[in-house]
Enzyme design. Structure first.
Site, PDB file in Angstrom:
ATOM      1  N   SER A 102      -1.289  -5.072   1.053  1.00 54.27           N
ATOM      2  CA  SER A 102      -1.912  -4.309   1.699  1.00 54.27           C
ATOM      3  C   SER A 102      -2.310  -3.449   0.159  1.00 54.27           C
ATOM      4  O   SER A 102      -2.767  -3.253  -0.525  1.00 54.27           O
ATOM      5  CB  SER A 102      -1.418  -3.682   2.931  1.00 54.27           C
ATOM      6  OG  SER A 102      -1.861  -2.497   3.086  1.00 54.27           O
ATOM      7  N   ASP A 241      -6.816   1.691   1.338  1.00 55.48           N
ATOM      8  CA  ASP A 241      -6.426   0.950   0.488  1.00 55.48           C
ATOM      9  C   ASP A 241      -6.812  -0.282  -0.094  1.00 55.48           C
ATOM     10  O   ASP A 241      -8.067  -1.130   0.747  1.00 55.48           O
ATOM     11  CB  ASP A 241      -5.288   1.219   1.080  1.00 55.48           C
ATOM     12  CG  ASP A 241      -5.147   0.084   2.684  1.00 55.48           C
ATOM     13  OD1 ASP A 241      -5.698  -0.123   3.133  1.00 55.48           O
ATOM     14  OD2 ASP A 241      -3.712  -0.146   2.659  1.00 55.48           O
ATOM     15  N   ASP A 243      -6.181  -3.438   1.401  1.00 56.60           N
ATOM     16  CA  ASP A 243      -6.701  -4.116   2.580  1.00 56.60           C
ATOM     17  C   ASP A 243      -7.585  -3.197   4.397  1.00 56.60           C
ATOM     18  O   ASP A 243      -8.348  -3.717   4.952  1.00 56.60           O
ATOM     19  CB  ASP A 243      -5.762  -4.791   3.637  1.00 56.60           C
ATOM     20  CG  ASP A 243      -4.810  -4.360   4.382  1.00 56.60           C
ATOM     21  OD1 ASP A 243      -4.192  -2.836   3.974  1.00 56.60           O
ATOM     22  OD2 ASP A 243      -3.960  -4.611   5.252  1.00 56.60           O
ATOM     23  N   ASP A 245      -6.803  -0.564   5.554  1.00 59.13           N
ATOM     24  CA  ASP A 245      -6.277  -0.434   6.562  1.00 59.13           C
ATOM     25  C   ASP A 245      -6.103   0.847   6.909  1.00 59.13           C
ATOM     26  O   ASP A 245      -5.823   1.264   7.900  1.00 59.13           O
ATOM     27  CB  ASP A 245      -6.204  -0.890   7.764  1.00 59.13           C
ATOM     28  CG  ASP A 245      -4.308  -1.129   6.755  1.00 59.13           C
ATOM     29  OD1 ASP A 245      -4.319  -0.732   5.689  1.00 59.13           O
ATOM     30  OD2 ASP A 245      -3.360  -1.885   7.061  1.00 59.13           O
TER      31      ASP A 245
END
Length: 445
Positions: A102, A241, A243, A245
Protein backbone atom coordinates in the site's frame (compact mmCIF):
# COMPACT_ATOMS: atom_id res chain seq x y z
CA UNK A 1 -8.22 -16.55 18.57
CA UNK A 2 -5.35 -14.18 17.68
CA UNK A 3 -4.05 -14.10 14.14
CA UNK A 4 -0.32 -14.70 13.85
CA UNK A 5 0.45 -13.38 10.37
CA UNK A 6 -2.58 -11.40 9.19
CA UNK A 7 -2.89 -7.80 10.32
CA UNK A 8 -5.63 -5.28 9.61
CA UNK A 9 -4.87 -5.42 5.88
CA UNK A 10 -3.44 -8.80 4.96
CA UNK A 11 0.11 -9.93 5.62
CA UNK A 12 2.78 -7.23 5.47
CA UNK A 13 6.42 -6.75 6.37
CA UNK A 14 9.97 -6.01 5.29
CA UNK A 15 10.85 -7.93 2.15
CA UNK A 16 13.12 -10.97 2.60
CA UNK A 17 12.36 -11.05 6.29
CA UNK A 18 9.57 -13.12 7.81
CA UNK A 19 6.78 -13.12 6.94
CA UNK A 20 7.60 -11.45 3.62
CA UNK A 21 9.88 -14.11 2.14
CA UNK A 22 9.47 -16.07 -1.07
CA UNK A 23 9.20 -19.28 0.93
CA UNK A 24 6.37 -17.80 3.00
CA UNK A 25 4.60 -16.49 -0.09
CA UNK A 26 4.65 -19.98 -1.57
CA UNK A 27 3.12 -21.34 1.63
CA UNK A 28 0.44 -18.64 1.55
CA UNK A 29 -0.38 -19.66 -2.01
CA UNK A 30 -0.65 -23.30 -0.99
CA UNK A 31 -2.71 -22.57 2.12
CA UNK A 32 -5.07 -20.03 0.56
CA UNK A 33 -5.41 -22.19 -2.54
CA UNK A 34 -6.27 -25.26 -0.49
CA UNK A 35 -8.80 -23.29 1.57
CA UNK A 36 -10.66 -22.15 -1.53
CA UNK A 37 -10.61 -25.47 -3.40
CA UNK A 38 -14.33 -25.99 -3.09
CA UNK A 39 -16.49 -27.89 -5.54
CA UNK A 40 -15.58 -29.79 -8.69
CA UNK A 41 -14.96 -26.87 -11.08
CA UNK A 42 -11.52 -25.80 -12.31
CA UNK A 43 -10.32 -23.34 -9.67
CA UNK A 44 -8.85 -19.94 -10.50
CA UNK A 45 -7.05 -17.12 -8.68
CA UNK A 46 -6.46 -13.60 -9.99
CA UNK A 47 -3.06 -12.17 -8.98
CA UNK A 48 -2.15 -8.49 -9.26
CA UNK A 49 0.66 -6.38 -7.86
CA UNK A 50 1.93 -2.85 -7.52
CA UNK A 51 5.25 -1.64 -8.92
CA UNK A 52 7.74 -2.41 -6.16
CA UNK A 53 10.79 -4.47 -7.14
CA UNK A 54 9.99 -7.36 -4.81
CA UNK A 55 6.67 -7.87 -6.57
CA UNK A 56 8.30 -10.11 -9.16
CA UNK A 57 9.70 -12.42 -6.49
CA UNK A 58 6.50 -12.56 -4.47
CA UNK A 59 4.37 -13.09 -7.56
CA UNK A 60 6.47 -16.04 -8.72
CA UNK A 61 6.41 -17.61 -5.27
CA UNK A 62 2.64 -17.23 -4.91
CA UNK A 63 2.07 -18.70 -8.36
CA UNK A 64 4.24 -21.67 -7.42
CA UNK A 65 2.14 -22.21 -4.31
CA UNK A 66 -1.24 -21.88 -6.00
CA UNK A 67 -0.41 -24.11 -8.96
CA UNK A 68 1.14 -26.77 -6.73
CA UNK A 69 -2.23 -27.36 -5.04
CA UNK A 70 -4.13 -27.41 -8.31
CA UNK A 71 -5.31 -23.82 -8.74
CA UNK A 72 -4.99 -21.96 -12.06
CA UNK A 73 -3.51 -18.45 -11.92
CA UNK A 74 -4.51 -15.40 -13.95
CA UNK A 75 -1.85 -12.67 -13.80
CA UNK A 76 -2.96 -9.09 -14.40
CA UNK A 77 0.33 -7.28 -13.70
CA UNK A 78 0.50 -3.88 -12.01
CA UNK A 79 -3.08 -2.97 -11.13
CA UNK A 80 -4.85 -1.12 -8.29
CA UNK A 81 -6.06 -3.19 -5.37
CA UNK A 82 -9.73 -2.44 -6.16
CA UNK A 83 -9.14 -3.65 -9.72
CA UNK A 84 -7.99 -7.04 -8.44
CA UNK A 85 -11.09 -7.29 -6.25
CA UNK A 86 -13.27 -6.33 -9.22
CA UNK A 87 -11.61 -8.83 -11.59
CA UNK A 88 -11.76 -11.66 -9.07
CA UNK A 89 -15.52 -11.26 -8.90
CA UNK A 90 -16.19 -10.53 -12.59
CA UNK A 91 -14.03 -13.44 -13.78
CA UNK A 92 -15.72 -15.85 -11.35
CA UNK A 93 -12.40 -16.56 -9.66
CA UNK A 94 -12.25 -18.41 -6.36
CA UNK A 95 -9.75 -15.94 -4.94
CA UNK A 96 -8.06 -12.62 -5.65
CA UNK A 97 -4.56 -11.67 -4.49
CA UNK A 98 -2.94 -8.23 -4.45
CA UNK A 99 0.79 -8.06 -3.81
CA UNK A 100 1.33 -4.66 -2.22
CA UNK A 101 2.33 -2.85 0.93
CA UNK A 102 0.00 0.00 0.00
CA UNK A 103 1.44 3.37 1.13
CA UNK A 104 4.62 1.85 2.63
CA UNK A 105 8.08 2.33 1.01
CA UNK A 106 9.45 -0.13 -1.56
CA UNK A 107 11.37 -2.14 1.05
CA UNK A 108 8.07 -3.49 2.39
CA UNK A 109 5.59 -5.72 0.65
CA UNK A 110 2.35 -7.44 1.51
CA UNK A 111 -0.28 -9.96 0.45
CA UNK A 112 -3.95 -8.97 0.41
CA UNK A 113 -6.55 -11.66 -0.22
CA UNK A 114 -10.08 -11.32 -1.61
CA UNK A 115 -12.78 -13.98 -1.69
CA UNK A 116 -14.84 -14.92 -4.76
CA UNK A 117 -17.28 -12.10 -3.93
CA UNK A 118 -14.50 -9.51 -4.22
CA UNK A 119 -14.50 -8.71 -0.50
CA UNK A 120 -11.51 -9.00 1.81
CA UNK A 121 -11.45 -12.22 3.76
CA UNK A 122 -13.21 -12.61 7.09
CA UNK A 123 -11.31 -13.22 10.29
CA UNK A 124 -12.52 -16.83 10.15
CA UNK A 125 -11.06 -17.34 6.66
CA UNK A 126 -7.75 -15.81 7.71
CA UNK A 127 -7.56 -18.04 10.79
CA UNK A 128 -8.29 -21.09 8.65
CA UNK A 129 -5.51 -20.14 6.23
CA UNK A 130 -3.09 -19.56 9.10
CA UNK A 131 -3.85 -23.06 10.40
CA UNK A 132 -3.02 -24.47 6.96
CA UNK A 133 0.26 -22.54 6.94
CA UNK A 134 1.40 -24.66 9.88
CA UNK A 135 0.38 -27.93 8.20
CA UNK A 136 2.03 -29.95 5.46
CA UNK A 137 0.46 -28.88 2.14
CA UNK A 138 -1.66 -31.35 0.22
CA UNK A 139 -0.08 -31.17 -3.22
CA UNK A 140 -2.02 -31.88 -6.38
CA UNK A 141 -1.25 -34.98 -8.52
CA UNK A 142 1.05 -34.21 -11.44
CA UNK A 143 -1.87 -34.26 -13.89
CA UNK A 144 -3.82 -31.68 -11.86
CA UNK A 145 -1.15 -29.04 -11.25
CA UNK A 146 -2.49 -25.58 -12.09
CA UNK A 147 -1.60 -23.44 -15.08
CA UNK A 148 -0.61 -19.76 -15.10
CA UNK A 149 -1.38 -17.20 -17.80
CA UNK A 150 -1.44 -13.44 -18.28
CA UNK A 151 -4.43 -11.50 -19.56
CA UNK A 152 -3.81 -8.40 -21.63
CA UNK A 153 -7.14 -6.60 -21.24
CA UNK A 154 -7.16 -6.22 -17.46
CA UNK A 155 -6.37 -2.50 -17.59
CA UNK A 156 -9.13 -1.87 -20.09
CA UNK A 157 -11.66 -3.78 -18.02
CA UNK A 158 -10.89 -1.71 -14.93
CA UNK A 159 -10.83 1.63 -16.77
CA UNK A 160 -14.23 0.84 -18.27
CA UNK A 161 -15.66 -0.12 -14.86
CA UNK A 162 -14.27 3.04 -13.22
CA UNK A 163 -15.71 5.30 -15.94
CA UNK A 164 -19.14 3.76 -15.47
CA UNK A 165 -19.23 5.20 -11.93
CA UNK A 166 -19.05 8.75 -13.32
CA UNK A 167 -22.51 10.23 -14.06
CA UNK A 168 -23.35 9.39 -17.66
CA UNK A 169 -24.58 12.88 -18.52
CA UNK A 170 -21.38 14.59 -17.34
CA UNK A 171 -17.96 15.16 -18.90
CA UNK A 172 -14.67 16.53 -17.59
CA UNK A 173 -14.09 18.74 -20.64
CA UNK A 174 -12.30 21.91 -19.60
CA UNK A 175 -11.28 20.55 -16.17
CA UNK A 176 -7.52 20.52 -15.62
CA UNK A 177 -6.49 17.73 -13.26
CA UNK A 178 -3.07 16.89 -11.88
CA UNK A 179 -2.99 13.23 -10.89
CA UNK A 180 -0.17 11.82 -8.74
CA UNK A 181 -0.04 8.03 -9.04
CA UNK A 182 2.75 7.59 -6.45
CA UNK A 183 4.81 5.65 -9.02
CA UNK A 184 2.47 2.85 -8.10
CA UNK A 185 -0.19 0.51 -9.38
CA UNK A 186 -2.43 3.14 -11.03
CA UNK A 187 0.30 4.80 -13.07
CA UNK A 188 -1.36 3.73 -16.33
CA UNK A 189 -5.06 3.37 -15.53
CA UNK A 190 -5.78 6.57 -13.60
CA UNK A 191 -4.46 9.08 -16.17
CA UNK A 192 -6.11 7.08 -18.97
CA UNK A 193 -9.54 7.04 -17.30
CA UNK A 194 -9.44 10.78 -16.56
CA UNK A 195 -8.34 11.61 -20.11
CA UNK A 196 -11.03 9.43 -21.66
CA UNK A 197 -13.65 11.33 -19.63
CA UNK A 198 -12.43 14.57 -21.18
CA UNK A 199 -10.08 16.01 -18.56
CA UNK A 200 -6.92 17.94 -19.34
CA UNK A 201 -4.55 15.60 -17.46
CA UNK A 202 -1.15 16.40 -15.99
CA UNK A 203 0.27 13.11 -14.72
CA UNK A 204 3.07 12.84 -12.16
CA UNK A 205 4.37 9.84 -10.23
CA UNK A 206 3.99 7.72 -13.37
CA UNK A 207 7.58 6.56 -13.86
CA UNK A 208 7.97 3.54 -11.55
CA UNK A 209 11.40 1.93 -11.34
CA UNK A 210 10.71 -0.60 -8.59
CA UNK A 211 12.27 1.59 -5.91
CA UNK A 212 10.41 4.91 -6.07
CA UNK A 213 6.88 3.86 -5.12
CA UNK A 214 5.46 6.32 -2.54
CA UNK A 215 8.84 8.09 -2.49
CA UNK A 216 8.23 11.83 -2.23
CA UNK A 217 4.90 11.48 -3.97
CA UNK A 218 1.40 10.11 -3.63
CA UNK A 219 -1.21 10.47 -0.92
CA UNK A 220 1.29 10.28 1.95
CA UNK A 221 3.54 13.05 0.60
CA UNK A 222 1.55 15.67 -1.28
CA UNK A 223 4.17 18.46 -1.50
CA UNK A 224 5.02 17.68 -5.14
CA UNK A 225 1.34 17.59 -6.11
CA UNK A 226 0.63 20.85 -4.30
CA UNK A 227 3.41 22.60 -6.20
CA UNK A 228 2.35 21.12 -9.53
CA UNK A 229 -1.29 22.16 -9.13
CA UNK A 230 -0.30 25.77 -8.47
CA UNK A 231 2.41 25.84 -11.17
CA UNK A 232 0.11 24.50 -13.88
CA UNK A 233 -2.97 26.45 -12.86
CA UNK A 234 -4.93 23.22 -12.46
CA UNK A 235 -8.46 23.10 -11.12
CA UNK A 236 -7.71 20.23 -8.75
CA UNK A 237 -5.08 17.68 -7.82
CA UNK A 238 -5.60 14.00 -7.08
CA UNK A 239 -3.13 11.91 -5.07
CA UNK A 240 -3.32 8.13 -4.94
CA UNK A 241 -1.14 5.78 -2.88
CA UNK A 242 0.96 2.86 -4.07
CA UNK A 243 -1.93 0.48 -4.62
CA UNK A 244 -4.48 3.22 -5.44
CA UNK A 245 -7.02 2.39 -2.76
CA UNK A 246 -6.57 5.81 -1.10
CA UNK A 247 -7.36 9.34 -2.26
CA UNK A 248 -6.18 12.72 -1.05
CA UNK A 249 -7.19 15.86 -2.98
CA UNK A 250 -5.47 19.24 -3.40
CA UNK A 251 -7.53 22.31 -4.31
CA UNK A 252 -6.46 24.91 -6.87
CA UNK A 253 -4.67 26.95 -4.19
CA UNK A 254 -2.51 23.97 -3.15
CA UNK A 255 -4.41 23.23 0.05
CA UNK A 256 -4.76 19.58 1.04
CA UNK A 257 -8.19 17.98 1.50
CA UNK A 258 -8.27 14.78 3.57
CA UNK A 259 -10.61 11.82 3.60
CA UNK A 260 -12.94 13.32 6.21
CA UNK A 261 -13.74 16.31 3.99
CA UNK A 262 -14.10 14.08 0.94
CA UNK A 263 -16.53 11.74 2.69
CA UNK A 264 -18.56 14.75 3.83
CA UNK A 265 -18.70 16.05 0.26
CA UNK A 266 -19.70 12.72 -1.26
CA UNK A 267 -22.28 11.99 1.44
CA UNK A 268 -24.02 15.36 1.15
CA UNK A 269 -23.89 15.24 -2.64
CA UNK A 270 -25.34 11.74 -2.73
CA UNK A 271 -28.02 12.76 -0.23
CA UNK A 272 -28.98 15.66 -2.48
CA UNK A 273 -29.24 13.30 -5.46
CA UNK A 274 -31.16 10.66 -3.50
CA UNK A 275 -28.30 8.16 -3.66
CA UNK A 276 -27.18 7.97 -0.02
CA UNK A 277 -28.21 4.91 1.98
CA UNK A 278 -28.16 4.44 5.75
CA UNK A 279 -28.80 8.06 6.67
CA UNK A 280 -25.11 8.86 7.06
CA UNK A 281 -21.65 7.36 6.70
CA UNK A 282 -19.31 4.94 8.45
CA UNK A 283 -15.84 6.06 9.55
CA UNK A 284 -13.25 5.02 12.11
CA UNK A 285 -12.44 6.40 15.53
CA UNK A 286 -9.67 8.42 13.85
CA UNK A 287 -12.05 10.67 11.91
CA UNK A 288 -12.23 14.23 13.18
CA UNK A 289 -14.97 15.35 15.55
CA UNK A 290 -15.56 18.21 13.13
CA UNK A 291 -16.83 15.70 10.57
CA UNK A 292 -19.29 14.28 13.08
CA UNK A 293 -20.61 17.73 13.95
CA UNK A 294 -20.93 18.72 10.29
CA UNK A 295 -22.87 15.58 9.42
CA UNK A 296 -25.20 16.23 12.36
CA UNK A 297 -25.87 19.71 10.97
CA UNK A 298 -26.94 18.02 7.72
CA UNK A 299 -29.20 15.55 9.56
CA UNK A 300 -26.77 12.74 8.84
CA UNK A 301 -25.16 10.28 11.22
CA UNK A 302 -21.59 9.09 11.71
CA UNK A 303 -21.16 5.46 12.69
CA UNK A 304 -17.66 4.88 14.10
CA UNK A 305 -15.63 1.65 13.96
CA UNK A 306 -12.18 0.60 15.04
CA UNK A 307 -9.36 1.39 12.64
CA UNK A 308 -9.19 -0.64 9.45
CA UNK A 309 -11.19 -0.41 6.25
CA UNK A 310 -12.37 -4.01 6.70
CA UNK A 311 -14.22 -2.97 9.87
CA UNK A 312 -15.71 0.03 8.09
CA UNK A 313 -16.97 -2.24 5.34
CA UNK A 314 -18.36 -4.80 7.77
CA UNK A 315 -20.45 -2.10 9.44
CA UNK A 316 -21.55 -0.68 6.09
CA UNK A 317 -22.78 -4.09 4.96
CA UNK A 318 -24.42 -4.91 8.28
CA UNK A 319 -26.27 -1.60 8.63
CA UNK A 320 -27.02 -0.64 5.04
CA UNK A 321 -24.62 2.28 4.48
CA UNK A 322 -23.08 2.88 1.05
CA UNK A 323 -20.46 5.50 1.95
CA UNK A 324 -17.66 4.94 4.43
CA UNK A 325 -13.94 5.26 4.89
CA UNK A 326 -11.00 6.65 6.76
CA UNK A 327 -9.46 10.06 7.27
CA UNK A 328 -6.39 8.77 5.42
CA UNK A 329 -8.44 8.75 2.21
CA UNK A 330 -9.43 5.09 2.07
CA UNK A 331 -13.01 5.66 0.87
CA UNK A 332 -15.44 2.83 0.20
CA UNK A 333 -18.40 3.44 -2.09
CA UNK A 334 -20.17 0.12 -1.96
CA UNK A 335 -22.48 0.88 -4.88
CA UNK A 336 -19.40 0.61 -7.07
CA UNK A 337 -16.66 -1.31 -5.28
CA UNK A 338 -16.02 -3.91 -2.59
CA UNK A 339 -13.02 -2.08 -1.17
CA UNK A 340 -11.50 1.40 -1.15
CA UNK A 341 -10.95 2.81 -4.64
CA UNK A 342 -9.05 6.07 -4.99
CA UNK A 343 -9.92 6.61 -8.64
CA UNK A 344 -13.64 5.93 -8.19
CA UNK A 345 -13.77 8.24 -5.16
CA UNK A 346 -11.94 10.92 -7.16
CA UNK A 347 -14.53 10.68 -9.94
CA UNK A 348 -17.32 11.39 -7.43
CA UNK A 349 -15.44 14.49 -6.25
CA UNK A 350 -14.88 15.63 -9.83
CA UNK A 351 -18.56 15.10 -10.59
CA UNK A 352 -19.48 17.50 -7.78
CA UNK A 353 -17.01 20.06 -9.16
CA UNK A 354 -18.64 19.83 -12.58
CA UNK A 355 -22.24 19.89 -11.31
CA UNK A 356 -21.77 22.85 -8.98
CA UNK A 357 -19.35 24.82 -11.13
CA UNK A 358 -17.63 25.94 -7.94
CA UNK A 359 -13.89 26.18 -7.37
CA UNK A 360 -12.36 23.29 -5.44
CA UNK A 361 -11.30 25.66 -2.65
CA UNK A 362 -14.96 26.62 -2.13
CA UNK A 363 -16.44 23.17 -2.54
CA UNK A 364 -14.08 20.88 -0.67
CA UNK A 365 -13.72 22.54 2.74
CA UNK A 366 -17.08 21.85 4.34
CA UNK A 367 -16.11 22.11 8.01
CA UNK A 368 -13.31 23.32 10.23
CA UNK A 369 -11.65 20.30 11.83
CA UNK A 370 -10.92 20.38 15.53
CA UNK A 371 -7.23 20.50 16.45
CA UNK A 372 -6.04 16.92 16.10
CA UNK A 373 -2.58 15.47 16.60
CA UNK A 374 -1.34 11.98 15.79
CA UNK A 375 2.11 10.71 16.74
CA UNK A 376 3.64 7.26 16.29
CA UNK A 377 6.02 5.57 18.71
CA UNK A 378 8.02 2.61 17.42
CA UNK A 379 8.57 -0.29 19.81
CA UNK A 380 10.69 -3.43 19.64
CA UNK A 381 8.47 -5.90 21.42
CA UNK A 382 6.30 -6.56 24.42
CA UNK A 383 3.08 -4.74 25.22
CA UNK A 384 3.90 -1.16 26.28
CA UNK A 385 0.21 -0.21 26.43
CA UNK A 386 -0.31 -2.72 29.24
CA UNK A 387 2.30 -1.20 31.57
CA UNK A 388 1.17 0.75 34.63
CA UNK A 389 2.98 4.04 33.77
CA UNK A 390 1.41 4.13 30.29
CA UNK A 391 -2.04 3.33 31.62
CA UNK A 392 -1.65 6.05 34.23
CA UNK A 393 -0.63 8.58 31.55
CA UNK A 394 -3.65 7.60 29.46
CA UNK A 395 -6.03 7.94 32.40
CA UNK A 396 -4.65 11.39 33.22
CA UNK A 397 -4.99 12.50 29.58
CA UNK A 398 -8.59 11.29 29.40
CA UNK A 399 -9.43 13.21 32.55
CA UNK A 400 -7.88 16.40 31.16
CA UNK A 401 -9.78 16.06 27.84
CA UNK A 402 -13.07 15.09 29.46
CA UNK A 403 -15.96 16.91 27.83
CA UNK A 404 -13.80 18.81 25.35
CA UNK A 405 -12.05 16.21 23.24
CA UNK A 406 -11.18 12.60 22.42
CA UNK A 407 -8.24 10.28 22.86
CA UNK A 408 -7.51 7.26 20.63
CA UNK A 409 -4.53 5.02 21.33
CA UNK A 410 -3.90 1.81 19.45
CA UNK A 411 -1.29 -0.58 18.22
CA UNK A 412 -0.82 -0.49 14.46
CA UNK A 413 -2.05 -3.57 12.63
CA UNK A 414 0.65 -3.30 9.95
CA UNK A 415 3.79 -1.94 11.67
CA UNK A 416 5.44 -2.13 15.15
CA UNK A 417 4.01 1.23 16.14
CA UNK A 418 1.84 2.63 18.90
CA UNK A 419 -0.38 5.35 17.45
CA UNK A 420 -1.40 8.14 19.84
CA UNK A 421 -4.10 10.54 18.69
CA UNK A 422 -5.91 13.28 20.56
CA UNK A 423 -8.26 16.03 19.45
CA UNK A 424 -10.10 18.78 21.25
CA UNK A 425 -11.05 22.41 21.42
CA UNK A 426 -7.72 23.42 23.03
CA UNK A 427 -4.81 22.83 20.61
CA UNK A 428 -2.21 23.33 23.36
CA UNK A 429 -3.85 20.76 25.61
CA UNK A 430 -4.05 18.27 22.72
CA UNK A 431 -0.30 18.59 22.13
CA UNK A 432 0.46 18.21 25.83
CA UNK A 433 -1.51 15.00 26.33
CA UNK A 434 -0.13 13.39 23.16
CA UNK A 435 3.45 14.17 24.17
CA UNK A 436 2.80 12.94 27.69
CA UNK A 437 1.56 9.56 26.50
CA UNK A 438 4.28 9.22 23.84
CA UNK A 439 6.98 9.76 26.46
CA UNK A 440 5.42 7.12 28.68
CA UNK A 441 5.26 4.64 25.78
CA UNK A 442 8.89 5.34 24.82
CA UNK A 443 10.00 4.69 28.39
CA UNK A 444 8.10 1.38 28.46
CA UNK A 445 8.95 0.21 24.91
Amino acid sequence: MTRKFFGTDGIRGLTNQMPMTAAMAQKVGQAAGAHFLRGQHRHRVVVGKDTRLSGYMMESALISGFTSVGMDVVMVGPMPTPAVALLARSMRADLGVMISASHNPYQDNGIKLFGPDGYKLTDADELAIEALLEAEPKLAPASEIGRARKIEDARGRYIHAAKLTFPEHLRLDGVKVVVDCANGAAYQVAPAALWELGADVVAIGVSPNGLNINDGCGSTDTALLQRKVVETGADVGIALDGDADRLIVVDETGRVVDGDQLMALIATGWKRHGLLHGGGIVATVMSNLGLERYLQSQDLTLERTKVGDRYVLETMRAKGFNVGGEQSGHIILSDYATTGDGLVAALQVLAELVVTGRAASELLHLFDPLPQLLKNVRFQGGAPLDTQPVQAAIADAEARLSGSGRLVIRKSGTEPLIRVMAEGEDEGLVAQVVDQICEAVKAAA
